[in-house]
Design a protein around this motif. Structure first.
Motif: not given
Length: 155
Positions: A67, A132, A71, A155, A135
């Protein structure tokens, strides 16, 4: 004259009632002062050992790192920084062709996926769009601890 007498007796009655209330109030406060305060109940101190800190599984650790890398790639200011982040991210995968599945809909346990892609293509997509939007919902590691399959959701 009756009014004056009546008014005088009401005033006198009110004053007597007020003095009586003050006297009763004073008696109660003296009574409280004379009575000893009840002894506090003994407090038992119980020392509980805190539960052990939950140990993160290898999948959870890898997902958190990924993650952060995703990002980082999406937020990189220039191409060289993005490419460096991509190379660091690819080191976590068994190969550059590791499948990345993106869930677009799920109903009654049946998942619909977007067109399958590879991690290399997905990272290039993040670099180009600079967003982004997904997830990590599932991650699978191989015997060497490298990511062998990745499932993403919006997300």
């Amino acid at each position: 004259m009756k009014e004056k007498l009546l008014s005088f007796s009401i005033n006198r009655s009110l004053i007597i009632a007020l003095v009586g209330l003050l006297a009763l109030g004073a008696c109660k406060s003296k009574k409280k002062a004379v009575e000893p305060a009840p002894a506090p109940a003994p407090v038992e101190t119980v020392t509980e050992t805190p539960p052990p800190a939950p140990v993160a599984s290898a999948e959870e650790v890898a997902a958190e790192k990924l993650e952060n890398y995703f990002n980082s790639v999406a937020a990189s200011g220039n191409t060289s920084m993005a490419n460096q982040s991509i190379q660091e991210t690819l080191a976590m995968f068994s190969n550059q062709e590791t499948p990345v599945l993106i869930v677009i809909h799920e109903e009654n346990g049946i998942k619909d996926y977007d067109e399958p892609t590879t991690i290399k293509k997905y990272l290039e997509y993040l670099k180009d769009t600079k967003k982004n939007l997904n997830f990590i919902s599932d991650i699978r590691l191989d015997a060497n601890g490298k990511v062998s399959e990745l499932e993403l959701r919006r997300k």
